[in-house]
Scaffold this motif. Structure first.
Motif, mmCIF file in Angstrom:
data_model
loop_
_atom_site.group_PDB
_atom_site.id
_atom_site.type_symbol
_atom_site.label_atom_id
_atom_site.label_comp_id
_atom_site.label_asym_id
_atom_site.label_seq_id
_atom_site.Cartn_x
_atom_site.Cartn_y
_atom_site.Cartn_z
ATOM 1 N N CYS A 51 23.106 58.011 -26.674
ATOM 2 C CA CYS A 51 22.051 58.125 -27.629
ATOM 3 C C CYS A 51 22.469 56.961 -28.747
ATOM 4 N N LEU A 52 23.631 57.031 -29.113
ATOM 5 C CA LEU A 52 24.199 56.137 -30.115
ATOM 6 C C LEU A 52 23.871 54.812 -29.805
ATOM 7 N N ILE A 53 24.173 54.312 -28.577
ATOM 8 C CA ILE A 53 24.193 53.001 -27.815
ATOM 9 C C ILE A 53 22.638 52.738 -28.016
ATOM 10 N N ILE A 54 21.733 53.738 -27.430
ATOM 11 C CA ILE A 54 20.372 53.394 -27.398
ATOM 12 C C ILE A 54 20.037 53.092 -28.718
ATOM 13 N N ALA A 55 20.402 53.971 -29.617
ATOM 14 C CA ALA A 55 19.916 53.800 -31.223
ATOM 15 C C ALA A 55 20.279 52.295 -31.466
ATOM 16 N N THR A 56 21.510 51.856 -31.187
ATOM 17 C CA THR A 56 22.030 50.516 -31.618
ATOM 18 C C THR A 56 20.936 49.520 -30.972
ATOM 19 N N GLY A 57 20.671 49.454 -29.879
ATOM 20 C CA GLY A 57 19.743 48.606 -29.253
ATOM 21 C C GLY A 57 18.548 48.494 -29.809
ATOM 22 N N PRO A 90 24.951 63.032 -17.596
ATOM 23 C CA PRO A 90 25.570 64.298 -18.123
ATOM 24 C C PRO A 90 24.526 65.217 -18.661
ATOM 25 N N ASN A 91 23.533 64.660 -19.475
ATOM 26 C CA ASN A 91 22.514 65.626 -20.042
ATOM 27 C C ASN A 91 22.005 66.418 -18.729
ATOM 28 N N PHE A 168 21.568 66.133 -31.963
ATOM 29 C CA PHE A 168 21.365 67.559 -31.175
ATOM 30 C C PHE A 168 22.794 67.319 -30.066
ATOM 31 N N SER A 169 22.857 66.377 -29.321
ATOM 32 C CA SER A 169 23.878 66.135 -28.312
ATOM 33 C C SER A 169 25.227 66.410 -28.806
ATOM 34 N N SER A 170 25.499 66.152 -30.171
ATOM 35 C CA SER A 170 26.779 66.179 -30.709
ATOM 36 C C SER A 170 26.980 67.682 -31.037
ATOM 37 N N ARG A 171 25.921 68.368 -31.218
ATOM 38 C CA ARG A 171 25.976 69.686 -31.738
ATOM 39 C C ARG A 171 26.086 70.635 -30.496
#
Length: 173
Positions: A51-57, A90-91, A168-171
Motif C-alpha cells: 500500500c505504501l509503494i502504491i501511495a508513493t507511485g 497476501p491480503n 488498516f493493513s498495519s493494524r
C-alpha cells in the motif's frame, strides 16, 4: 491516466496502453512472489508495504503536468503495479484463510464483489469529476488543463485510499 496520456500528452490509445500495461506486468511478476513471501513472513508487512509503494507511485503522479517526463510516469505506474502485487496476494490469502473450508466459495465471491465495487466506485468518482470540471462540455484541446485537474483529483483520492489501506493493513494482526 490513460485518458490524460491521450488527451494531454497526445498519445495514441496504443501508446498510452503500453505505459498503463507496465502496472499489470509488474503486478503479474510480483503477485506470485508476494504469495510465497507471505507464507514465510505473514501478510501484514507485505500488504502494508504494498500500500505504501502504491501511495508513493500515486504521490508522484499527483504532481503530473505536461512537463513531467514520461519515464517518471512509467516508473510510477511500475511502482503502483509492484505495490498491488505485494498487497493483493497476501491480503486475499489472509481474507480467504480466515474462513472455514465449507464457506470458501462465499468468501471468494465476497472478495470479488468487493473488488468490483471498488472499480465501480472509481469509475463513478471519475465520472463525477469530469461532470464537475466539464459541466456537459466536450473534452477539447481548450479543456485539457481542466482534464489535468480531473486526473490530479482522481489520483489524490486514490492516494488517500491507499494511505488508509496501509493504515488498516498495519493494524490487522
Amino acid at each position: 491516466m490513460v485518458l490524460y496520456l491521450q488527451y494531454n500528452r497526445g498519445m495514441t490509445p496504443t501508446e498510452a496502453g503500453q505505459i498503463m500495461m507496465l502496472q499489470a506486468v509488474m503486478m503479474t511478476i510480483c503477485a506470485p512472489i508476494a504469495g510465497r513471501l507471505s507464507d514465510l513472513w505473514g501478510s501484514r508487512v507485505l500488504a502494508t508495504v504494498g500500500c505504501l509503494i502504491i501511495a508513493t507511485g500515486l504521490g508522484i503522479l499527483v504532481q503530473v503536468n505536461d512537463r513531467m517526463p514520461l519515464v517518471v510516469i512509467a516508473g510510477s505506474m511500475m511502482a503502483i503495479g509492484l505495490g498491488h502485487g505485494l498487497f493483493s496476494t497476501p491480503n486475499n490469502s489472509t481474507a480467504i484463510g480466515t474462513v472455514a473450508a465449507a464457506k470458501l466459495g462465499i468468501a471468494t465471491a465476497t472478495l470479488n464483489l468487493a473488488r468490483q465495487c471498488g472499480q465501480l466506485l472509481g469509475t463513478a468518482v471519475l465520472s463525477l469529476l469530469i461532470a464537475i470540471f466539464f459541466d456537459g462540455r466536450s473534452i477539447t484541446p481548450q479543456g485539457y488543463k481542466d482534464f489535468q485537474s480531473v486526473a490530479v483529483w482522481a489520483l489524490s483520492i486514490s492516494l488517500a485510499f491507499s494511505l488508509m489501506a496501509a493504515w488498516f493493513s498495519s493494524r490487522k494482526g
